[in-house]
Design a protein around this motif. Structure first.
Motif, PDB file in Angstrom:
ATOM      1  N   GLU A  11      -2.067   6.762 -10.386  1.00 26.01           N
ATOM      2  CA  GLU A  11      -2.261   6.172  -9.066  1.00 26.01           C
ATOM      3  C   GLU A  11      -3.262   5.019  -9.177  1.00 26.01           C
ATOM      4  N   GLN A  12      -2.894   3.899  -8.625  1.00 25.26           N
ATOM      5  CA  GLN A  12      -3.744   2.714  -8.623  1.00 25.26           C
ATOM      6  C   GLN A  12      -4.091   2.361  -7.174  1.00 25.26           C
ATOM      7  N   GLU A  13      -4.928   1.371  -7.007  1.00 19.89           N
ATOM      8  CA  GLU A  13      -5.368   0.965  -5.687  1.00 19.89           C
ATOM      9  C   GLU A  13      -4.212   0.485  -4.811  1.00 19.89           C
ATOM     10  N   LYS A  14      -3.273  -0.251  -5.389  1.00 14.87           N
ATOM     11  CA  LYS A  14      -2.184  -0.835  -4.606  1.00 14.87           C
ATOM     12  C   LYS A  14      -0.823  -0.238  -4.944  1.00 14.87           C
ATOM     13  N   GLY A  15      -0.816   0.979  -5.415  1.00  9.51           N
ATOM     14  CA  GLY A  15       0.445   1.620  -5.755  1.00  9.51           C
ATOM     15  C   GLY A  15       0.267   2.528  -6.955  1.00  9.51           C
ATOM     16  N   SER A  16       1.364   2.802  -7.635  1.00 17.79           N
ATOM     17  CA  SER A  16       1.280   3.666  -8.805  1.00 17.79           C
ATOM     18  C   SER A  16       1.966   3.012  -9.998  1.00 17.79           C
TER      19      SER A  16
END
Length: 122
Positions: A11-16
């Motif tokens: 999981e990233q800040e703006k999506g995965s």
């Protein structure tokens, strides 16, 4: 019957970001090719045919298991060069694979099991 691919999801800040087990396998294969004393992966007969019909990991010499906690267990079947210390080569392979996968893919490696299947002359 084609096997289903597994992915490691980050999981990233703006999506995965989803990383395929094939990507991890390529990293492992390239890393093992650079370890001194490793003669190569041990593949099963017919692995080329299996890939052509869509079974990607059958008999390739690498098995990747993705845990529920997104950590990896990597099994490698290798041949070692005759005259090399088998335990030292296996340990170097474990360290190199762990380091490469964690650095390149950013995925935690729980274990690298190196199965020495044979000794070959270089």
């Amino acid at each position: 019957m084609a096997d289903t691919k597994q992915y490691v999801t980050q999981e990233q800040e703006k999506g995965s970001v989803m990383i395929s087990e094939d990507v991890i396998g390529a990293i492992v294969e390239n890393t093992l090719g650079e370890v001194e004393g490793i003669a190569g992966l041990v593949t099963k007969p017919g692995s080329d045919l299996a890939e052509r019909i869509g079974v990607k990991n059958w008999g390739r010499g690498i098995k990747i298991t993705i845990g529920e906690d997104e950590t990896l267990v990597i099994d490698c079947n290798v041949n070692v060069v005759y005259g090399q210390n088998v335990a030292s080569v296996a340990k170097a392979a474990q360290e190199a694979v762990t380091s490469s996968v964690e650095a390149i893919a950013g995925v935690s490696v729980r274990a690298v099991n190196v199965n020495v299947c044979g000794i070959v002359r270089a």
